[in-house]
Design a protein around this motif. Structure first.
Motif, PDB file in Angstrom:
ATOM      1  N   ASN A   1       0.858  -1.176   0.000  1.00 48.93           N
ATOM      2  CA  ASN A   1       0.000   0.000   0.000  1.00 48.93           C
ATOM      3  C   ASN A   1       0.902   1.237   0.000  1.00 48.93           C
ATOM      4  N   ILE A   2       0.402   2.318  -0.564  1.00 54.73           N
ATOM      5  CA  ILE A   2       1.175   3.559  -0.634  1.00 54.73           C
ATOM      6  C   ILE A   2       0.303   4.702  -0.125  1.00 54.73           C
ATOM      7  N   ILE A   3       0.801   5.408   0.872  1.00 57.07           N
ATOM      8  CA  ILE A   3       0.114   6.582   1.400  1.00 57.07           C
ATOM      9  C   ILE A   3       1.050   7.774   1.288  1.00 57.07           C
ATOM     10  N   PHE A   4       0.585   8.819   0.624  1.00 51.41           N
ATOM     11  CA  PHE A   4       1.378  10.051   0.527  1.00 51.41           C
ATOM     12  C   PHE A   4       0.632  11.148   1.273  1.00 51.41           C
ATOM     13  N   ILE A   5       1.194  11.581   2.413  1.00 48.86           N
ATOM     14  CA  ILE A   5       0.623  12.659   3.219  1.00 48.86           C
ATOM     15  C   ILE A   5       1.311  13.962   2.820  1.00 48.86           C
TER      16      ILE A   5
ATOM     17  N   ILE B   1      -8.836   3.317   4.817  1.00 46.11           N
ATOM     18  CA  ILE B   1      -7.923   2.222   5.160  1.00 46.11           C
ATOM     19  C   ILE B   1      -8.700   0.992   5.614  1.00 46.11           C
ATOM     20  N   GLN B   2      -9.701   1.202   6.452  1.00 43.27           N
ATOM     21  CA  GLN B   2     -10.514   0.086   6.938  1.00 43.27           C
ATOM     22  C   GLN B   2     -11.232  -0.628   5.797  1.00 43.27           C
ATOM     23  N   GLN B   3     -11.763   0.138   4.867  1.00 44.54           N
ATOM     24  CA  GLN B   3     -12.553  -0.435   3.776  1.00 44.54           C
ATOM     25  C   GLN B   3     -11.707  -1.170   2.754  1.00 44.54           C
ATOM     26  N   HIS B   4     -10.426  -0.819   2.646  1.00 40.67           N
ATOM     27  CA  HIS B   4      -9.590  -1.399   1.590  1.00 40.67           C
ATOM     28  C   HIS B   4      -8.388  -2.144   2.154  1.00 40.67           C
ATOM     29  N   ARG B   5      -8.514  -2.622   3.357  1.00 43.45           N
ATOM     30  CA  ARG B   5      -7.404  -3.295   4.026  1.00 43.45           C
ATOM     31  C   ARG B   5      -7.002  -4.598   3.354  1.00 43.45           C
ATOM     32  N   SER B   6      -7.902  -5.188   2.569  1.00 38.73           N
ATOM     33  CA  SER B   6      -7.629  -6.494   1.966  1.00 38.73           C
ATOM     34  C   SER B   6      -7.145  -6.400   0.525  1.00 38.73           C
ATOM     35  N   GLU B   7      -6.877  -5.198   0.034  1.00 42.23           N
ATOM     36  CA  GLU B   7      -6.434  -5.017  -1.348  1.00 42.23           C
ATOM     37  C   GLU B   7      -5.382  -3.935  -1.390  1.00 42.23           C
ATOM     38  N   PRO B   8      -4.503  -3.965  -2.377  1.00 41.60           N
ATOM     39  CA  PRO B   8      -3.521  -2.892  -2.450  1.00 41.60           C
ATOM     40  C   PRO B   8      -4.198  -1.559  -2.729  1.00 41.60           C
ATOM     41  N   PHE B   9      -3.818  -0.528  -1.973  1.00 42.29           N
ATOM     42  CA  PHE B   9      -4.435   0.774  -2.174  1.00 42.29           C
ATOM     43  C   PHE B   9      -3.388   1.877  -2.206  1.00 42.29           C
ATOM     44  N   PHE B  10      -3.760   2.960  -2.893  1.00 41.07           N
ATOM     45  CA  PHE B  10      -2.986   4.198  -2.895  1.00 41.07           C
ATOM     46  C   PHE B  10      -3.875   5.282  -2.333  1.00 41.07           C
ATOM     47  N   LEU B  11      -3.427   5.898  -1.240  1.00 42.68           N
ATOM     48  CA  LEU B  11      -4.156   6.992  -0.609  1.00 42.68           C
ATOM     49  C   LEU B  11      -3.307   8.250  -0.673  1.00 42.68           C
ATOM     50  N   TYR B  12      -3.804   9.235  -1.398  1.00 41.62           N
ATOM     51  CA  TYR B  12      -3.185  10.560  -1.467  1.00 41.62           C
ATOM     52  C   TYR B  12      -3.933  11.437  -0.479  1.00 41.62           C
ATOM     53  N   LEU B  13      -3.205  11.940   0.528  1.00 43.33           N
ATOM     54  CA  LEU B  13      -3.823  12.622   1.660  1.00 43.33           C
ATOM     55  C   LEU B  13      -3.256  14.033   1.806  1.00 43.33           C
ATOM     56  N   PRO B  14      -3.699  14.969   0.947  1.00 41.20           N
ATOM     57  CA  PRO B  14      -3.201  16.348   1.016  1.00 41.20           C
ATOM     58  C   PRO B  14      -4.025  17.209   1.965  1.00 41.20           C
TER      59      PRO B  14
ATOM     60  N   VAL C   1       4.598   4.804   3.841  1.00 43.10           N
ATOM     61  CA  VAL C   1       4.014   6.091   4.199  1.00 43.10           C
ATOM     62  C   VAL C   1       5.049   7.176   3.948  1.00 43.10           C
ATOM     63  N   ILE C   2       4.676   8.154   3.125  1.00 41.57           N
ATOM     64  CA  ILE C   2       5.550   9.285   2.825  1.00 41.57           C
ATOM     65  C   ILE C   2       4.900  10.560   3.356  1.00 41.57           C
ATOM     66  N   PHE C   3       5.699  11.410   3.957  1.00 36.65           N
ATOM     67  CA  PHE C   3       5.225  12.703   4.450  1.00 36.65           C
ATOM     68  C   PHE C   3       6.080  13.794   3.844  1.00 36.65           C
ATOM     69  N   SER C   4       5.420  14.842   3.285  1.00 31.66           N
ATOM     70  CA  SER C   4       6.163  15.961   2.720  1.00 31.66           C
ATOM     71  C   SER C   4       5.271  17.205   2.704  1.00 31.66           C
ATOM     72  N   SER C   5       5.722  18.261   2.017  1.00 28.14           N
ATOM     73  CA  SER C   5       4.966  19.511   1.914  1.00 28.14           C
ATOM     74  C   SER C   5       5.041  20.037   0.496  1.00 28.14           C
ATOM     75  N   ASP C   6       4.013  20.800   0.078  1.00 21.30           N
ATOM     76  CA  ASP C   6       3.910  21.197  -1.330  1.00 21.30           C
ATOM     77  C   ASP C   6       4.816  22.343  -1.724  1.00 21.30           C
ATOM     78  N   ASN C   7       5.253  23.172  -0.782  1.00 19.64           N
ATOM     79  CA  ASN C   7       6.184  24.268  -1.060  1.00 19.64           C
ATOM     80  C   ASN C   7       6.665  24.835   0.268  1.00 19.64           C
ATOM     81  N   GLY C   8       7.491  25.847   0.193  1.00 15.53           N
ATOM     82  CA  GLY C   8       8.044  26.428   1.404  1.00 15.53           C
ATOM     83  C   GLY C   8       7.019  27.195   2.206  1.00 15.53           C
TER      84      GLY C   8
END
Length: 471
Positions: free
Chosen positions: A36-40, A210-223, A295-302
């Motif tokens: 699974n891939i989550i980008f915060i 996350i709860q609904q898709h725990r049994s399958e690969p998922f990509f969650l983009y969380l901006p 899980v990746i955490f970053s920011s969109d700009n300065g």
């Protein structure tokens, strides 16, 4: 007796084969299962706003725990120094020299909606090909015109949040989007700061996804939209910073319905963002997914708010809307329990447009369109010798001080500002970009100037000409 021995031999052999098969099957399943891939993504969060990059006034224990349990990138760059085009680079793997979104709509030549087009291939589209369920919860900002940039036509199965960047300016909005439906929030009032705090619902929706898709690969983009203006946050997040003797920063209410004290609000907003990260990680552990989730955490700009009190840009110069390091170098941490070595730091130079090929490599597919990005999977796995490097990085922006172009090539950073002398910095010796050495290295300046011209493709809506916002 002989017959009995033959039976025993047969049973024993079958038992061994069965046990061997049972022992092998989990290993094969684990190896074959896609992560699974989550980008915060934070909004206007500076490099220095998190504890793992030196912040001392604002507490970010959950984000810092990600750093302790994962890998910190010290040289990770945003798409550019403002939200829309930066996010477009993240989603498409294409930087602003070639992108269909290079500015916010109001800074385009004719003010046309700056949206993704049907020909754009997003990371969500790529992961759909690989069998992933895809969701975005939070600020999209790439559907300004309400047509081609819609999340559901750009590869996402589920959307909850803001379609445009202006909708995301308020934390107690009158409505929110769920897929293609506008959901009224009748109890909300922006001016009175009453009702549902939008980012609270984003965190809740993320846990449900996350709860609904725990049994399958998922990509969650969380901006999330924190800590972007307007500066307002519920009282429980401000409370830890009250009575500390901080200088007050009075805020004027206009388009943004700020809290009275900007410093308290900003610190509280960053801490509330940190709380959401903790909730998300707790949910992954609860669902037994943390060992199969990057899980990746970053920011969109300065940073856009701080004027020095929080040292939001860390050791760097500049902030939002500028192409100095403080405007484009982002906090970045990646955690993948059991795969990424905890507590590690990488000096690999990377950028937002590298995320798409990284996700594709993890999903087992090749990017289907021509991109500018390079996968950083080898860096994440602690294999720097096999990690491919960029020959250069390119950015442009045309707001307020623009047009501005910047190119980084190895340790050299060249900045071309409108009607001002060319600037050249050696980041290896001068990370704060204090000493312009353009006069001492005319050969490097000439090379970077040529690259700025050759790399860039023309876009009639985003020429490198001086202009003002159209609205």
């Amino acid at each position: 007796m002989k017959r009995l021995k033959n039976v025993l031999v047969t049973v024993t052999a079958a038992t061994i084969l069965l046990l061997f098969g049972l022992a092998l099957r989990p290993m094969e399943t684990t190896k074959a299962k896609k992560p699974n891939i989550i980008f915060i993504l934070a909004d206007d969060l500076g490099y220095g706003d998190v504890g793992f990059n030196g912040q001392t006034k604002i507490k970010t224990p959950n984000i810092d725990q990600l750093a302790r349990e994962g890998m910190v990138f010290r040289q990770h760059y945003c798409g550019t120094a403002v939200c829309g085009p930066s996010r477009a680079a993240l989603m498409t793997g294409i930087h602003t020299a070639h992108a269909t979104v290079r500015e916010l709509s109001e800074w385009g030549l004719n003010g046309k909606p700056a949206d993704l087009t049907p020909s754009d291939v997003t990371v969500a589209k790529e992961l759909k090909r690989a069998g992933y369920t895809t969701g975005i919860i939070g600020k999209w900002g790439l559907d300004e015109g309400g047509t081609t940039g819609n999340t559901l036509t750009q590869g996402f199965d589920y959307f909850y949040g803001f379609k445009t960047h202006r909708e995301a300016h308020h934390y107690y909005p009158e409505y929110i989007w769920k897929n293609k439906d506008k959901i009224p929030l009748p109890n909300n009032n922006c001016a009175e700061k009453r009702g549902t705090y939008s980012n609270d619902t984003f965190a809740e929706e993320a846990q449900t996804f996350i709860q609904q898709h725990r049994s399958e690969p998922f990509f969650l983009y969380l901006p999330f939209t924190l800590p972007h203006n307007e500066l307002t946050v519920p009282a429980d997040s401000r409370q830890p910073y009250e009575n500390l003797g901080w200088p007050k920063q009075p805020m004027q209410v206009a388009h943004y319905h700020h809290d009275p004290d900007g410093n308290l609000a900003y610190a509280g907003m960053v801490s509330r963002l940190d709380r959401y990260v903790g909730q998300l990680m707790a949910e992954l552990i609860k669902q037994h997914l943390d060992e199969n989730t990057l899980v990746i955490f970053s920011s969109d700009n300065g940073p856009g708010y701080d004027k020095g009190f929080f040292d939001s840009n860390g050791p760097f110069r500049g902030g939002k809307l500028q192409l100095y390091e403080g405007g484009i170098r982002a906090p970045f941490v990646a955690r993948w329990s059991g795969t990424i070595k905890p507590g590690t730091v990488s000096d690999h130079a990377s950028a937002f447009w590298d995320f798409l090929p990284t996700a594709c490599e993890l999903a087992g597919v090749q990017p289907s369109a021509k991109i500018d990005g390079i996968s950083y999977v080898s860096a994440l796995l602690g294999k720097p010798k096999s990690q491919k490097e960029h020959d250069y990085f390119y950015w442009e922006i045309n707001e307020r001080e623009g047009p501005i172009q910047a190119v980084r090539m190895g340790p050299w950073k060249g900045i071309k500002l409108y009607e001002k002398p060319f600037e050249l910095y050696n980041l290896q010796d001068d990370i704060a970009e204090k000493n312009n050495v353009a006069d001492k290295h005319p050969d490097v300046v000439a090379k970077i100037r040529t690259m700025m011209t050759q790399i860039r493709t023309d876009n009639p809506e985003f020429p490198l000409t001086k202009r003002k916002a159209l609205y």
